[in-house]
Design a protein around this motif. Sequence first.
Motif, PDB file in Angstrom:
ATOM      1  N   GLU A  14     -46.709  51.405  14.815  1.00 27.16           N
ATOM      2  CA  GLU A  14     -45.904  51.319  13.588  1.00 27.16           C
ATOM      3  C   GLU A  14     -45.137  50.011  13.468  1.00 27.16           C
ATOM      4  O   GLU A  14     -44.806  49.592  12.372  1.00 27.16           O
ATOM      5  CB  GLU A  14     -44.909  52.481  13.540  1.00 27.16           C
ATOM      6  N   SER A  15     -44.810  49.422  14.620  1.00 23.90           N
ATOM      7  CA  SER A  15     -43.911  48.271  14.583  1.00 23.90           C
ATOM      8  C   SER A  15     -44.611  46.967  14.947  1.00 23.90           C
ATOM      9  O   SER A  15     -43.955  45.975  15.228  1.00 23.90           O
ATOM     10  CB  SER A  15     -42.747  48.501  15.553  1.00 23.90           C
ATOM     11  N   ALA A  16     -45.928  46.986  14.960  1.00 21.78           N
ATOM     12  CA  ALA A  16     -46.651  45.804  15.422  1.00 21.78           C
ATOM     13  C   ALA A  16     -46.352  44.586  14.549  1.00 21.78           C
ATOM     14  O   ALA A  16     -46.123  44.697  13.350  1.00 21.78           O
ATOM     15  CB  ALA A  16     -48.153  46.090  15.422  1.00 21.78           C
ATOM     16  N   ALA A  17     -46.367  43.436  15.184  1.00 23.64           N
ATOM     17  CA  ALA A  17     -46.182  42.183  14.462  1.00 23.64           C
ATOM     18  C   ALA A  17     -47.546  41.619  14.082  1.00 23.64           C
ATOM     19  O   ALA A  17     -48.549  41.923  14.719  1.00 23.64           O
ATOM     20  CB  ALA A  17     -45.431  41.189  15.339  1.00 23.64           C
ATOM     21  N   ARG A  18     -47.564  40.828  13.012  1.00 25.89           N
ATOM     22  CA  ARG A  18     -48.799  40.148  12.637  1.00 25.89           C
ATOM     23  C   ARG A  18     -48.580  38.657  12.938  1.00 25.89           C
ATOM     24  O   ARG A  18     -47.629  38.056  12.451  1.00 25.89           O
ATOM     25  CB  ARG A  18     -49.095  40.371  11.149  1.00 25.89           C
ATOM     26  N   VAL A  19     -49.428  38.107  13.779  1.00 25.23           N
ATOM     27  CA  VAL A  19     -49.259  36.731  14.245  1.00 25.23           C
ATOM     28  C   VAL A  19     -50.506  35.940  13.867  1.00 25.23           C
ATOM     29  O   VAL A  19     -51.622  36.385  14.123  1.00 25.23           O
ATOM     30  CB  VAL A  19     -49.077  36.694  15.782  1.00 25.23           C
ATOM     31  N   ARG A  20     -50.322  34.797  13.205  1.00 24.58           N
ATOM     32  CA  ARG A  20     -51.502  33.966  12.927  1.00 24.58           C
ATOM     33  C   ARG A  20     -51.169  32.509  13.187  1.00 24.58           C
ATOM     34  O   ARG A  20     -50.029  32.069  13.020  1.00 24.58           O
ATOM     35  CB  ARG A  20     -52.007  34.175  11.500  1.00 24.58           C
ATOM     36  N   ARG A  21     -52.183  31.789  13.627  1.00 24.95           N
ATOM     37  CA  ARG A  21     -51.984  30.365  13.891  1.00 24.95           C
ATOM     38  C   ARG A  21     -51.850  29.618  12.573  1.00 24.95           C
ATOM     39  O   ARG A  21     -52.553  29.911  11.605  1.00 24.95           O
ATOM     40  CB  ARG A  21     -53.161  29.812  14.700  1.00 24.95           C
ATOM     41  N   ILE A  22     -50.970  28.638  12.584  1.00 29.70           N
ATOM     42  CA  ILE A  22     -50.794  27.791  11.396  1.00 29.70           C
ATOM     43  C   ILE A  22     -50.877  26.331  11.824  1.00 29.70           C
ATOM     44  O   ILE A  22     -50.893  26.023  13.026  1.00 29.70           O
ATOM     45  CB  ILE A  22     -49.421  28.056  10.715  1.00 29.70           C
TER      46      ILE A  22
END
Lengths: 504, 504
Positions: free
Chosen positions: B66-74
Amino acid sequence: MTDLSAVSPPLSSSTPSPPASGSASSVSSKREGSTAAKIAESVRVRDGGLTQLADFHRWYDDYSRESAARVRRIALHDLVGWHEDPVTGDLRHRSGKFFSVEGLDVRIPDGPVPHWTQPIINQPELGILGVLVKEFDGVLHCLMQAKTEPGNINGFQLSPTVQATRSNYTRVHDGRSVPYLDYFQEPTRHRIITDVRQSEQGSWFYQKRNRNMVVEVTEDIEVLEGFCWLTIGQLHQLLALDEVVNMDARTVLSCLPFSGAGPLMAVAPGDDSFRASLLRSCQGSDGGAVPTDQVLRWITDVRSRSEVITAKMPLNALEHWKRDEFAIAHETGRFFELIAVDVQAGSREVRQWTQPMIRPTAPGIVAFLVKRIDGVLHALVHALVEPGCLDVAELSPTVQCTPENFAHLPPAALPPLLGEVVGARPERIRFDVTLSEEGGRFFHASNRYTIVEVDEDAEFDHPEYRWLTVHQLVDLLRHSHYVNIQARSLVACLHSLSGRPSDG
Amino acid sequence: MTDLSAVSPPLSSSTPSPPASGSASSVSSKREGSTAAKIAESVRVRDGGLTQLADFHRWYDDYSRESAARVRRIALHDLVGWHEDPVTGDLRHRSGKFFSVEGLDVRIPDGPVPHWTQPIINQPELGILGVLVKEFDGVLHCLMQAKTEPGNINGFQLSPTVQATRSNYTRVHDGRSVPYLDYFQEPTRHRIITDVRQSEQGSWFYQKRNRNMVVEVTEDIEVLEGFCWLTIGQLHQLLALDEVVNMDARTVLSCLPFSGAGPLMAVAPGDDSFRASLLRSCQGSDGGAVPTDQVLRWITDVRSRSEVITAKMPLNALEHWKRDEFAIAHETGRFFELIAVDVQAGSREVRQWTQPMIRPTAPGIVAFLVKRIDGVLHALVHALVEPGCLDVAELSPTVQCTPENFAHLPPAALPPLLGEVVGARPERIRFDVTLSEEGGRFFHASNRYTIVEVDEDAEFDHPEYRWLTVHQLVDLLRHSHYVNIQARSLVACLHSLSGRPSDG
C-alpha cells in the motif's frame, strides 16, 4: 620532534663517555614473567641499576654543556629553505615534507568562543617515538637519549631512543641516518610492548599523530654517544625535576601497559596512604566510579553533541592576527605567536638550520584534580574539544589553560576549577613540576604540570567531566583518539608517584 | 538513511494496523538481569513474543504494497532543489545540508592501484540510527520500522526505530518531525545499552559516521503506523531472508553487547557443533588465537605502513569518468555510476522529490571465511584501506568486492580468497543471503552476504589478515574506527546463527 635539526649526537665515540655501556654487561634474562610484572620491577628500582643516577647527572650535565645548541630569533623573511606561498602566505619546507604552517578557520557554534581563526602546524606525516627496552640482571632498562631541541628552554632534554618523522628517516633532509630506527621499523623481529598512534597538541597541530612504541630486545645493543640505559624507577625520579624528561618520552611512558601489578607493588588492604590509593587505581581490580562502557558512551555523547567545523584558510587572511618582521601574533598579544629561529647545533660537528616555531606568550597550567573514591584514586578528566582533534574531542586534564589569556576577563569566565588548582594548599599538591611541550616545534613552551588531591566529598557535576581511575586511562591508551597529549603526560606523572615512599 | 525522503509513514492511524500494539500490553519487567542475559533471552525467543512472525509477514506485505514508492531515473539536469556548482560541477542540496557529491583524488602509493579519482558522497553530518527496546513479559523487543527508501530493490525494508540525519531532525527539509527521536536525543532519561559512532561505506562516503544507539525504556510506548515490536530472535530469522533487514538495522544490531551469555546459551563442553563453536566465540571466555592487545598493535602497524593521501577535487575534473545526460560513469563501465532519481512516495499522502544516488554496476560479494580453532569459531578479517576511512583502515570482511570489476584481469589479480568463497561446497556455507546497502544513497546496491566455514587446518598467512573471535569483534565495536560497515553486517549475521538449532 626535531626532524629538521637532525642533531642526534655524532656517532663517533668521544668524551664524555656514557655512564655505562649496555653491550658489555648485557645479561640475557633468565626470568620469565608478565610484562606488567617486569614493568613493576623496573619501577621499583629507583637507583642502582646499570646506571647510578649520580653518574647520570654528571654525564648529562657534561654532555649538555659540550653539545649545547645556540638558538636565536630571526626575521620571518630570513628563513632559509622555507617557501612562503605568494598567494596564501602559507609557509612550507622547500622539500614539501616535514611540516607547513597554514591558517585554520574554526567554528564551534556552542562553544564559549563560537568562531576564530589561527595559524596551525600541518604535519600529516606519522612519526615514530620509540623506546628500546632490555633486561639487565632481571630489570628492564630504557635506552634514553640526551637530545637537543631548539625550543627547549635549557637546550637538552631526555628523549626516547628514537624520535623521527618519516621525512627524517627517509632522509629527505640532509640529515644523517637515525640511530636504532631499525628496531622500530622492523619490530616484529622483537617483542613489541607498546605500539599505538596518539595525537599531539590539538590547539597547535592539525590532526597530528605519532606512533608511540616500546620494543623489547634481548640481543646486545651498542650504546652510542648521547644515549644511556635507565630503569623506569630512575625515569620516574627524573620526572620530578623541572625540564628534564621531554614530552615525547612522557607520552611513550604513559602508553606502557602499566598496572602496578606484581608482588613488589602489593598494597595492604587497610593501607589508606596516597600511594596505596594510587596503586589500587593503577591495578584496576577495584573498578572505577564510572564503568568503562559508560565512559565510552559519555565520550560518544560529547563528540556527537559538539559541532566543530574547521577549514583551512590562507595564513595571510587570518582575522585579528598581525604580521611584523619577526612574528605573526594575535593583535591582543595573547595565545601564541609564530616566530623564526636560527639554530647552531653541536660543539664538535657544527650544524645549522632555520625553522618556524610556535611560541606561547605565557606559561600554562596542566593539572589533574584527583580524589580517593572508596580508597581508589580517581582523576577528573575533561572531554575537551580542540580544533586539531581528528575525532572532535579527547580526554584532557582537569585544567589545561594559559591563565594570562583570561586575565582581562571577569572571574566567572575563568576555566572551571582553575581556582582549585592555583589555590591548592601545599600539602594537597602531589606533583608540581615544570615540563616542556615538544621542543622541535614549540619555543619555550613550558607548562606547570601539577596533581592536586581534593577531598573525597568534593563534588563537581559537569557533563564534560568524569572521574576515572589510572587503570581506565591506561586501558583507553591502548587505542588512538582517547587521551590527549597533556593528559598522557599527567598519566606518566601519576605513574611516577607509584614507586615513591608512602606519604599519607 | 532516507533523510531527503522523509517518507516515514504518516502518523495518523489507518489500515493496515500493526500486528500488535505495545502500549496496550506493556508489562513492566519484574526481572532484573544483566544486559547480556536479557539479550540472550531475546535471541532465544525466535517467535511467539508480542508479535507472531506470520502476522508480521502479513502486515509487512500489506503495508509495503500500500505504501510503496515509485522511483524512476531522471536526467542529471532534472534534479530539483540541487545546485550544480558552475566551476567544479559538484552537486549540493540547495539548503547546503544533507550531502553533496564531490570528486576525490586518491593516492595509495603501495596499493594495487596507486592512484585514481572518483566521485564521493560528502555527508559531514552525524546521523542517528537508533533502536528502542523494551521488555514485554520479561523478553526484550526491538521497535522496528517498515521504511521506504528509494534505493531498495523491493521498496520497503525493516529499519531501526529512528534513522535520521541532523538535517532531518532539525527539519531543514520540509519534512515532518521524526517519530521517537526524543528517546535518542535525550537518552540519559533512559537506559542506554549502546551508543557508539561507526563509519559507513569507505569507498562511497567521505568519512561518514552515524551514531548507533540502543535505548531501553520501561514506559508505555505508542506504536505508530509502520512500526512493530520484534524479539532479537525474530530479527535473526528475518536476517535469513533476502532484502528484508536493512543496513542501518544490521549495524545497530552488530553493536549490541552480544555475548551469548546466560544459562539459555550454555554450551556443553564436548559439543563440537558449529553453533557451539559460535557460542564459545561470542562468549569470549576461551580467548582468541590472536590476543586482543596483539590485534590492536597489528592495526596500528597496518595503519602506519599504509600511506593514503586523499584530496577533494572538482567533480567535473575526474579522470576516466565521463558524464552523459543520465549518469557520471567510469569509462570502462565498471565500479559505479552517479545517477538521479525521482521518487513518488506514499499511497495516501503523496510526497515527491529528486536526488542523486550511487548505483553500483554489478552486485558484490561480502564474505567471512570462518574456522574453528580449538573449538572456538574465528572469522578472518582484513585490515582494509578505503579512501573514505577517517583513520586509514578498518577491519573488513575476508572478501569484499565486486567480482565483475575484475573480470577483465588475469586470475592472479583477483582479490585473495575470492575463489574459496565462490567455490565453497554447499555444506560449508553457513549463511548466504542477499542484502542491500543503504537505500537512501545507493540504488539497488545488493550484495551477497555469505559465511563460509573452512577446515581448521586451512592456513592463510598474510600481513593484512587475522583470525578473530566474534567476542573480539564485539569488543572492538564498543569503539569507533575499528570495524567497517560490511563487517558489522556480517557480525549481525553471525549472531543470527547463534539461536539456530545445531547443525553440526
